[in-house]
Write an enzyme that holds these catalytic residues in place. Sequence first.
Site, PDB file in Angstrom:
ATOM      1  N   LYS A 257      38.239  30.427  47.180  1.00  0.00           N
ATOM      2  CA  LYS A 257      39.753  29.725  45.609  1.00  0.00           C
ATOM      3  C   LYS A 257      39.755  31.021  45.346  1.00  0.00           C
ATOM      4  O   LYS A 257      39.522  32.306  45.136  1.00  0.00           O
ATOM      5  CB  LYS A 257      39.256  28.736  45.138  1.00  0.00           C
ATOM      6  CG  LYS A 257      40.212  28.784  44.342  1.00  0.00           C
ATOM      7  CD  LYS A 257      39.783  27.535  43.302  1.00  0.00           C
ATOM      8  CE  LYS A 257      41.382  26.725  42.512  1.00  0.00           C
ATOM      9  NZ  LYS A 257      41.799  27.369  41.913  1.00  0.00           N
ATOM     10  N   GLU A 307      48.136  30.917  49.529  1.00  0.00           N
ATOM     11  CA  GLU A 307      48.109  31.416  48.510  1.00  0.00           C
ATOM     12  C   GLU A 307      48.722  33.480  48.309  1.00  0.00           C
ATOM     13  O   GLU A 307      47.779  34.083  49.292  1.00  0.00           O
ATOM     14  CB  GLU A 307      46.568  31.823  47.903  1.00  0.00           C
ATOM     15  CG  GLU A 307      46.630  32.006  46.207  1.00  0.00           C
ATOM     16  CD  GLU A 307      46.490  30.371  45.362  1.00  0.00           C
ATOM     17  OE1 GLU A 307      47.440  29.300  45.624  1.00  0.00           O
ATOM     18  OE2 GLU A 307      46.541  30.841  44.198  1.00  0.00           O
TER      19      GLU A 307
HETATM   20  P1  ATP Z   1      46.880  22.258  40.586  1.00  0.00           P
HETATM   21  O1  ATP Z   1      47.691  22.872  41.324  1.00  0.00           O
HETATM   22  O2  ATP Z   1      45.223  21.363  40.808  1.00  0.00           O
HETATM   23  O3  ATP Z   1      47.631  21.462  39.331  1.00  0.00           O
HETATM   24  P2  ATP Z   1      46.370  24.275  38.315  1.00  0.00           P
HETATM   25  O4  ATP Z   1      47.595  24.584  38.916  1.00  0.00           O
HETATM   26  O5  ATP Z   1      45.243  24.435  37.462  1.00  0.00           O
HETATM   27  O6  ATP Z   1      46.173  23.215  39.529  1.00  0.00           O
HETATM   28  P3  ATP Z   1      43.552  25.355  40.306  1.00  0.00           P
HETATM   29  O7  ATP Z   1      43.557  24.115  39.533  1.00  0.00           O
HETATM   30  O8  ATP Z   1      43.226  26.969  39.676  1.00  0.00           O
HETATM   31  O9  ATP Z   1      45.182  25.312  39.681  1.00  0.00           O
HETATM   32  O10 ATP Z   1      43.926  24.892  41.576  1.00  0.00           O
HETATM   33  C1  ATP Z   1      44.875  24.406  42.003  1.00  0.00           C
HETATM   34  C2  ATP Z   1      45.509  26.060  43.352  1.00  0.00           C
HETATM   35  O11 ATP Z   1      44.406  26.355  43.962  1.00  0.00           O
HETATM   36  C3  ATP Z   1      46.316  25.096  44.236  1.00  0.00           C
HETATM   37  O12 ATP Z   1      47.340  24.462  43.836  1.00  0.00           O
HETATM   38  C4  ATP Z   1      46.132  26.701  44.697  1.00  0.00           C
HETATM   39  O13 ATP Z   1      47.396  27.392  44.615  1.00  0.00           O
HETATM   40  C5  ATP Z   1      45.193  27.293  44.769  1.00  0.00           C
HETATM   41  N1  ATP Z   1      44.471  27.488  45.637  1.00  0.00           N
HETATM   42  C6  ATP Z   1      43.665  28.346  46.361  1.00  0.00           C
HETATM   43  N2  ATP Z   1      43.164  28.982  47.989  1.00  0.00           N
HETATM   44  C7  ATP Z   1      43.194  27.352  48.148  1.00  0.00           C
HETATM   45  C8  ATP Z   1      42.510  26.751  48.691  1.00  0.00           C
HETATM   46  N3  ATP Z   1      41.632  27.470  49.979  1.00  0.00           N
HETATM   47  N4  ATP Z   1      42.817  26.149  49.154  1.00  0.00           N
HETATM   48  C9  ATP Z   1      43.084  24.961  48.486  1.00  0.00           C
HETATM   49  N5  ATP Z   1      44.671  25.576  47.207  1.00  0.00           N
HETATM   50  C10 ATP Z   1      43.498  26.806  46.923  1.00  0.00           C
END
Ligand code: ATP
Length: 588
Positions: A257, A307
Amino acid sequence: MKFATLTSCFRRLEVTSSQNEMIALLARLLAGTPPDEIETVCYFTLGEIGPEYSGVALGVGDRTAAAAIALAAGTDLASVETAARELGDYGDAAVRLAGRPPEGIAEAFPAAGPLTVTDVHRGFAEIARTSGPGSADRKTRVLAAMLAAATPPERRYLVRLATGEMRLGVGDMTLLDALAEAFLGAKAERPPLEHAYNISSDIGFVARTLLESGLPGVLAISITLHRPIRPMLTQRVSRISEIPERIGSRVIAVEEKYDGERVQAHKDGDDVTLFSRRLTDVTHQYPDIVRHVRRCVMADTAILDGEAVAFDHATGTYQPFQTLMRRRRKHRVREVAGEIPATYRVFDLLYVNGESYLRRSYPDRRARLEEVLGRDERISPAGRTVTEDLDEISEFYLACIERGLEGIVCKSCAEDSFYRAGAREWQWIKWKSDYGTELADTLDLVVVGANAGRGKRAGTYGSVLCAAYNHEEDVFQTVCGIGTGFSDADLADLPRRLAGARVDRQPARVAVTPQAVPDFWFAPAQVVEVLGLEITESPVHTCNWDPERQRGLALRFPRFVRWRDEKRPEQATTAAEVAAMFRRRREG
Ligand code: ATP
C-alpha cells in the site's frame, strides 16, 4: 427553460428540510427540462459548471464577483463588501444591491428577453474561455452584464454558481434518485443510473442519455477514454485476522500500500490523460508519468489504476506523501518534477485495446496487466504476494512497514472479484500501520456545524460538528464534535476555511439530535481526517440512528489530524463503516 424556473426550484430546495421533498422537487424540475438543457441543469444543481473531470473553471473568486456586482448595480466596491459582510454572502449582496448599470454593459453579454438556462451556460462558457492579460476585467464585465440582465433572485444564484458556493446540499446520489423518480417511476430504480455514472463520472451525460434514449441507452453507456471511471475503494478491519474471514476468497493477493496520490491513466495511442482520486485532470502535474505510460504500456488503448509515489531509487525508500504533494502546482512543473520524480505503481487494469476489464476477476486483470506493462524503474505493477495463510499476510505487512510503506491492501481472488467502480466493498481491504491509538484507522468526516469559541478561542470556532455519510439514506449523520488536535494556525484559519459553506439553517441532508444542534450550520463540503479512541453508542449523535433505542454511534476522544481537500463529502467515511468498526470492536 427559463433560468427563473431553475432558481425558484433552488430557492425551495434551500428551505426544505425533508430529503424526500428534495427528491420530489428535483424530479419535477427534471421532468420539465428539455433534453438540450438537462446536462446544464444537472451541473448547476450540483453547484458545478460542467463534469468535474472536464476541468472547466471560471476563475471567478470573491474579488471578481464583488467587482461585477458593483458594476451591475452602478455602485462602488465598498458598498458590495459591506453588504456581503452583513449578509454573509455575495449572492445575497447581489440581491440587495440594485441600481443602474453603466451604458453599454449589455454588449458584454447580449441576451434577448428573460434569461434562459442556455443563456447562463453561454455566459459562463465565455467567462471560462477568457484568459491572458486583461482577462480579470473581461470576466468582470461578462458577469456584470449577466447580473444586469437578471432578476434579483436570479442574481443570487448567478453569483453563487460563479464563485462555486451553491450550498444547496444536493449530492450526486440525490440527483440520481430524482432522475430515477422522474424518468423511471421510482427512486428505487437508481442502480442502473448509478452504474452508468460510476463508469462515466458525468451525471449530465447520464441524464441526457436517459432523456433521449431511455433506460436501454443508459445500459449501453460504456467506458470512454479520457473520461474517468470512479475508483474502486477499500474496506477496513480492526484486526488483521478478520481479513480472511471477510474477503470472500481463500486465495488472497496482498499488495503493497503506497501513500501517494491515486492516479488513473488513460492511454489512447500517444495521447495520455491522468485523473486524480477526485477525478480531476492532473495530466499537467505528472509529465513524467505521462512519458512512462506512453513508453511502457504495450497496448494501443488502456486504462490503468495506480498510485503516484515519490520513490528515491538511490536509497530505495519511499518519500512521505507531503513530498509528492509539492508537485501539486501550476508553475515550474517540469523543474519540480526533476527534483521529485514520480514513480507510478500500477495496481489495476480496467480497459485494454477497446475491451472493458471491469467484469473480469482480479487475477485475470492482474495477469493481463503484467503482459501489457513493460517494466521500467519508474512504472511497474504493485509489489505483492499471493497466499492463503494469515501468517504470510502478517509477514508481508511487517516487511512493507519496514520499507517505509503505509501498509497493505488485500484483494480477493474469487471469480467475482470484479472492479467495482465507485464502490467500497469487501473485495479490497486495507491494513495500515497503527496510528498509536485504539482505533486502527482514522475517519474522514464532514463538517456540518460549529460552536462559537470562547476565551482564547474567541473570534474563531471552539469546536466543529462532524458527520459520516450514510450512503443508503444519502444523509450526513453526526459522529462527534472536535475541539482538539488543531494547531493555533489551524484554529485561526477555521472561519476562513468554513466561510464558503456557511448556511443559515440546518441543511436538509444533515441529521442531528436536539442535543447536538450547533451554533452555526455548514453545508456538507469540508472533509476532515479525525483520529479517535473508540466508537460507542450515544443518544447525542445520529450516526446509524436506532429509532427504537434512540441511540446512534459516537467517536470518543476525537482529534483533528488534517483537512482532506481532495475528498468530496460523499467520499467521507460512511455510517456503515462506522457501524462495522463498532461491531468489530465489541465482538473482538
Ligand atoms: P479511500 O480512498 O478508501 O476513501 P483514503 O483516501 O483515506 O481512503 P487510504 O485509507 O489511505 O485512503 O486507502 C485507500 C487508498 O490507498 C486508495 O484510494 C489508493 O489511493 C491507495 N492505495 C495504495 N496502494 C494501493 C493498492 N495496492 N491497491 C489499492 N489502493 C492502494
